[in-house]
Enzyme design. Sequence first.
Site, PDB file in Angstrom:
ATOM      1  N   MET A 188      -4.899   1.907   9.470  1.00 40.37           N
ATOM      2  CA  MET A 188      -6.276   2.296   9.939  1.00 40.37           C
ATOM      3  C   MET A 188      -7.479   1.600   9.244  1.00 40.37           C
ATOM      4  SD  MET A 188      -5.377   6.467  11.140  1.00 40.37           S
ATOM      5  CE  MET A 188      -6.920   6.430  12.119  1.00 40.37           C
ATOM      6  N   HIS A 189      -8.663   1.842   9.807  1.00 40.49           N
ATOM      7  CA  HIS A 189     -10.108   1.573   8.975  1.00 40.49           C
ATOM      8  C   HIS A 189     -10.473   0.309   8.686  1.00 40.49           C
ATOM      9  CE1 HIS A 189      -9.118   6.167   8.518  1.00 40.49           C
ATOM     10  NE2 HIS A 189      -8.417   5.898   7.554  1.00 40.49           N
ATOM     11  N   ASP A 193      -1.599   4.637  12.664  1.00 41.95           N
ATOM     12  CA  ASP A 193      -0.399   5.159  11.980  1.00 41.95           C
ATOM     13  C   ASP A 193       0.018   6.501  11.771  1.00 41.95           C
ATOM     14  OD1 ASP A 193      -2.121   4.960   9.952  1.00 41.95           O
ATOM     15  OD2 ASP A 193      -0.796   3.687   8.620  1.00 41.95           O
TER      16      ASP A 193
END
Length: 269
Positions: free
Chosen positions: A81-82, A240
Site C-alpha cells: 500500500m501507500h 495487502d
Amino acid sequence: MAYLMGIDVATSGVKTIIITPDGTIVGEAFRTYPTSTPNPGWVEQEPRDWWRSTAASIREALEKAAIRPQDIAGIGLSGQMHGATFVDAAGEPLRPCLIWADTRTGPQCERLEKLFGHEKLVELTCNPALASFTATKIMWVQEHQPEIFAATHKVLLPKDFVRFRLTGVYATELSDASGTSLLDVRHRRWSAPVLEGLGIPASMMPEVYESSFVSGRVSAAAAAETGLAAGTPVVGGAGDVAAGAVGSGATRSGIVTLIMGSGGVVFAG
C-alpha cells in the site's frame, strides 16, 4: 471447472496463485524485483519491474496449473500500500515509485498537518499525516520535481499500475485508497478539500471502486504478454493488509485479527 487467479504485488516480489472455487491452490509462482535506496530514507522501485515480474509469474502459474486460460473466471489484485506511481498520458512511469517504506517526507507531513490541523485532517480522511502515505509523497514530487508533477496524468498505487497494464483502465479500490490520506473514507470518495488544499487535480486520481467491482478486463496486449484470455474480468481487489484480514475471517462477527509488521493493525468483525 472455473478457476480464480490472485496477484499480490508485494514489496519483495509478486506472487500469483490459481485456485479452485473451494480455495485449493492448483498453480503458483513468485518473481522478485529490486529495490533502490539512492539516499538515506529514500526507498524506490521501478514500476516496469512489477509488470515484467507479474507477466512472468502469470505465465508460470498457468503452466503449473495446466489449465486453459479461458478457465480463469476472474482475477483479484492485492499489494503493498501507500506508494506513489506517477505516470504520463500514455501510462508510462515518469520516475521510480516512492514505495511505502520511503520516509523522506517528514517536512511534507508537517506542512500537511499545519495546513489542515491534526483533528480536521483526521475528520476529512480518517488518517493523520504519515511519511509512508501517498499524499506526502505527491507533495514531495510537487516541491522537488515540479516537472514530473506537471507531466503527471495519474498517480497510481502499486497494484493499480499492474491493473492498468492488465486492463488499460485507471482504477483503484477503497481499501488501498484509504491509506493515501487523500480519501474521504466516510463518504467513499476522494476528499475534495484535501485535493484542493494540496493543489492536486482531482483528474490526477484514478476512479475508486468497491473491492468486488469488475474494474476492467484483460486487454489483448496484456493477454499476449501473460498468456491470459483477453476479456477476463479483473476486480478491484484490496490492499495487502485488508486482503489478509478478509482471509483470516475478520469479516465475521467475533473474529479479531492483529497484524504486526511494519506497523500494527487490528481488525474486528
